[in-house]
Design an enzyme around this catalytic site. Sequence first.
Site, PDB file in Angstrom:
ATOM      1  N   GLU A   1       0.822  -1.214   0.000  1.00  4.96           N
ATOM      2  CA  GLU A   1       0.000   0.000   0.000  1.00  4.96           C
ATOM      3  C   GLU A   1       0.849   1.253   0.000  1.00  4.96           C
ATOM      4  OE1 GLU A   1      -3.714   2.206   0.247  1.00  4.96           O
ATOM      5  OE2 GLU A   1      -3.023   0.285  -0.558  1.00  4.96           O
TER       6      GLU A   1
ATOM      7  N   THR B   1     -11.083   8.506 -13.126  1.00  9.14           N
ATOM      8  CA  THR B   1     -10.159   7.903 -12.162  1.00  9.14           C
ATOM      9  C   THR B   1     -10.597   6.518 -11.726  1.00  9.14           C
ATOM     10  OG1 THR B   1      -8.767   8.493 -10.280  1.00  9.14           O
ATOM     11  CG2 THR B   1     -11.163   8.750  -9.998  1.00  9.14           C
TER      12      THR B   1
END
Length: 634
Positions: free
Chosen positions: A505, A616
Amino acid sequence: MVLLRKLPGMPGWPTALGLRLPQKFLFLLFLSGLLTLCFGALFLLPDSSRFKRLFLPRRATASTSSSSSASSSSAAASSSTRDTDLPRSPPAAAEPRHASPAAPRRLREKLRSAARPAPRSRPQVQGDGDGRAEPATGAAPARDTRAPFRFDYERFRRSLRHPVRGRRPGEDPETRARRMKIKEMMKFAWDNYKLYALGKNELRPLTKNGHIGNMFGGLRGATVIDALDTLYIMELEEEFQEAKKWVEKSFDLNVNGEASLFEVNIRYVGGLLAIYYLTGEEVFKSKALELGEKLLPAFNTPTGIPRGVINLGSGMSWSWGWASAGSSILAEFGTLHLEFLHLSELSGNPVFAEKVMNIRKVLNRVEKPQGLYPNFLSPVTGNWVQHHVSIGGLGDSFYEYLIKSWLMSDKKDSEAKKMYDDALEAIEKHLVKKSAGGLTYIAEWRGGVLDHKMGHLACFSGGMIALGAEHAGEERKQHYMDLAAEITSTCHESYARSDTKLGPEAFRFDAGTEAMATRLSERYYILRPEVVESYMYMWRLTHDPKYRQWGWEVVKALEKHCRVEAGFSGIRDVYTTTPTHDNMQQSFFLAETLKYLYLLFCEDDVLSLDDWVFNTEAHPLPVNHTNFKASVQQ
């Protein structure tokens, strides 16, 4: 005239006939004043008063009620900050694109009971003179005096320079075989979602059930909407028809719950707009426009900067409880432009475009520290709340939408291009760094102090910079292409240096560590798309075969570590070869990750960058080649 009775214990009253003329005049004046006072008092009674309904016409009562309700709604909406938990573990729910480790992964129920929403099928929106909108709760809608409007879909399709699915010329067998493998992965993900979770927002593949979550305000079927255009592009016709049937029969917009303005816009509105443009099916357009109207009350703030959370039933809005001082988030209010311009395009209603253009006005007025855009802005004052700058979580897609707004306008939106160029110049000057090992990365900025980490979310920036470089001046084009390639290579390293060959992440560049997570809370992978997104753009703009090879490495890693019996799941630690799964097949895995991988192994004319920009959430929206505002008098 009636006679007045004599009252016990009081002197006798003369009859009316016995009064002199001046006395009669005074007496009549007194009576008329008394009647006027009594009748006027009716207006002070509650709306539910029987006397009021008896004497006043229905229209007046409704108007008064509407005014009172609007005041109540406005007062409730002004409350913006709520308490939330701040869990640090990997999320089980759907993950917002802009989320950061400091942001809550799941928000508690925050609904206030201060204003009970009246049931309604579709909110009427009224302008208030300064470009903001308020939900109308009782007044009759104003009559639309504009000429009838119809979007000319056939004219739009003729404006495209390439077939949507390409022409499929001869290609080498290996490339085709790899593309077919990715298509099989999409079918596998969809089939298991349909079997175990159809109508829920995501699939839980380990427990073989569905997950709803609290991000979408009661809306259902996030995976359906996110998957529609991917199914269509991959020519999974039967599966596409299944998804379309669910939208026609089961997709209900009459919900009453708190929703992320950002997530509903990019996933639902973006997904519906994209599949309408790809197919021309009216059901997708009508759902997109209806849902777009439900988002408008979020802009009802002193500045017109929308708040991040909106109740889709009542129109009340507020800021996230974890957002500093009730602020709005750059990546949220800055990631509406593409979709809202298309809502105006399809409806003929300029209000959507006006809302997002006003956001630009606010941003252009406020001073930017060192030319940078901090992540938190007050929707009340229009000033920055904190000087935290990130190209990853909380900031990312704002910059993406600047360059894509310019491209979507067929390079006519010069304001967006200048904002992008200025922002990128400041980013390169203050945030772009090179590690001791030669890796280029984009650090975060906290009031002048650099945090030398880069989130997975920031890895989209390689593709964005390459996309902008393609249209830069000759003296800067190669410089930005080199920068894009270096950042994309760094993100690839974050994958290559893990045991699973999937990226964490977030990864850091400190204490001798490069491109690796150093904290347990940053070691997970939730099927994110940003790295393969950059691979796809870099392939299309350079045709360097290494990007296809890197993409194929991701496909093999997904198959080995994330594919389970009933779908695909994120993993909790990328640095172990036997990772545990998080039991969540994110909707964006079907919308973005698999779509970008598929396009990586397609010819360039499939969803050509000449014709389309991706929002997006990887939903394709068309470039406005011919200013196709196809209004037709009917």
